[in-house]
Design an enzyme around this catalytic site. Structure first.
Site, PDB file in Angstrom:
ATOM      1  N   HIS A  12       7.662  28.473  18.277  1.00 17.62           N
ATOM      2  CA  HIS A  12       7.521  29.938  18.958  1.00 17.62           C
ATOM      3  C   HIS A  12       8.855  30.164  19.729  1.00 17.62           C
ATOM      4  CE1 HIS A  12       6.762  28.367  22.833  1.00 17.62           C
ATOM      5  NE2 HIS A  12       5.864  27.618  22.285  1.00 17.62           N
ATOM      6  N   GLU A  27      -1.164  24.304  20.447  1.00 15.57           N
ATOM      7  CA  GLU A  27      -0.689  23.297  21.300  1.00 15.57           C
ATOM      8  C   GLU A  27      -1.431  22.221  21.980  1.00 15.57           C
ATOM      9  OE1 GLU A  27       1.563  21.373  21.635  1.00 15.57           O
ATOM     10  OE2 GLU A  27       3.412  22.356  22.687  1.00 15.57           O
TER      11      GLU A  27
END
Length: 207
Positions: free
Chosen positions: A9, A82
């Protein structure tokens, strides 16, 4: 040949200030939004047929920018989030964490992750992430490319595991930049006697 492109990201304010994010839903900052806009045409040029993304906001915002450039809609998947870093680590710098939670910080430094409340281990992440990648590539036809938008630490452990590398070689891979991407290809090679397998073709490409 099938191809899987895995993108970290764009930047968040917490990235910029060194604050741990984990599962916190932190949005992209202005730099991160610009990074997502910049990388989108580069990845769209690969003509992906599908875009999968972590459901966390920073990844989803990045994926939506790329998917829009591709004329696609990004599919959210919590399996490619994550690491969950535990409630006490979220939002703190390393120095703040060491000061406020010295026992947990000491365990982290010592590699005793399993003793930290609420923190996922490498094995925990692989148990959800690798099956997700496998399901994505199983959906690809010959000659097709798919894009996966996720997170730096999770990608560093998941990519080697998906490729079948032994041990924990993630630390030998460089840190992925915000909006840096990885390319995996499934094809035959004369080195393997014509056997098709997944290979790492690029790590940390940037726009």
């Amino acid at each position: 040949m099938r191809r899987l492109v895995l993108l970290r990201h764009g930047r968040t304010e917490w990235n910029d200030t060194g604050r741990a994010q984990g599962h916190a839903d932190v949005p992209l900052d202005d730099v991160g939004l610009a990074q997502a806009t910049e990388v989108a045409p580069h990845l769209a040029a690969l003509r992906p047929v599908a875009v999968w993304t972590s459901d966390l906001l920073r990844a989803a915002q990045t994926a939506d920018a790329v998917a829009a450039e591709c004329g696609l809609a990004a599919t959210r998947d919590e399996r490619i989030r994550e690491f969950d870093i535990g409630p006490n680590r979220v939002g703190l710098t390393s120095e703040e964490y060491a000061e406020r939670f010295p026992d947990e910080h000491a365990a982290l430094v010592a590699g005793e992750i399993e003793t930290i409340p609420g923190r996922e281990t490498r094995e925990d992440v692989l148990a959800r992430f690798v099956p997700a990648l496998t399901s994505y590539v199983d959906a690809l036809g010959e000659g097709e490319t798919a894009l996966v938008v996720s997170h730096g630490a999770a990608l560093r452990v998941a990519v080697p595991a998906f490729l079948g590398w032994e041990g924990d070689p993630g630390e030998s891979l460089g840190v992925l930049a915000n909006c840096g991407w990885v390319v995996l290809e499934h094809s035959a090679s004369t080195w393997t006697g014509g056997v098709e397998q997944w290979r790492l073709m690029a790590w940390n490409r940037i726009a």
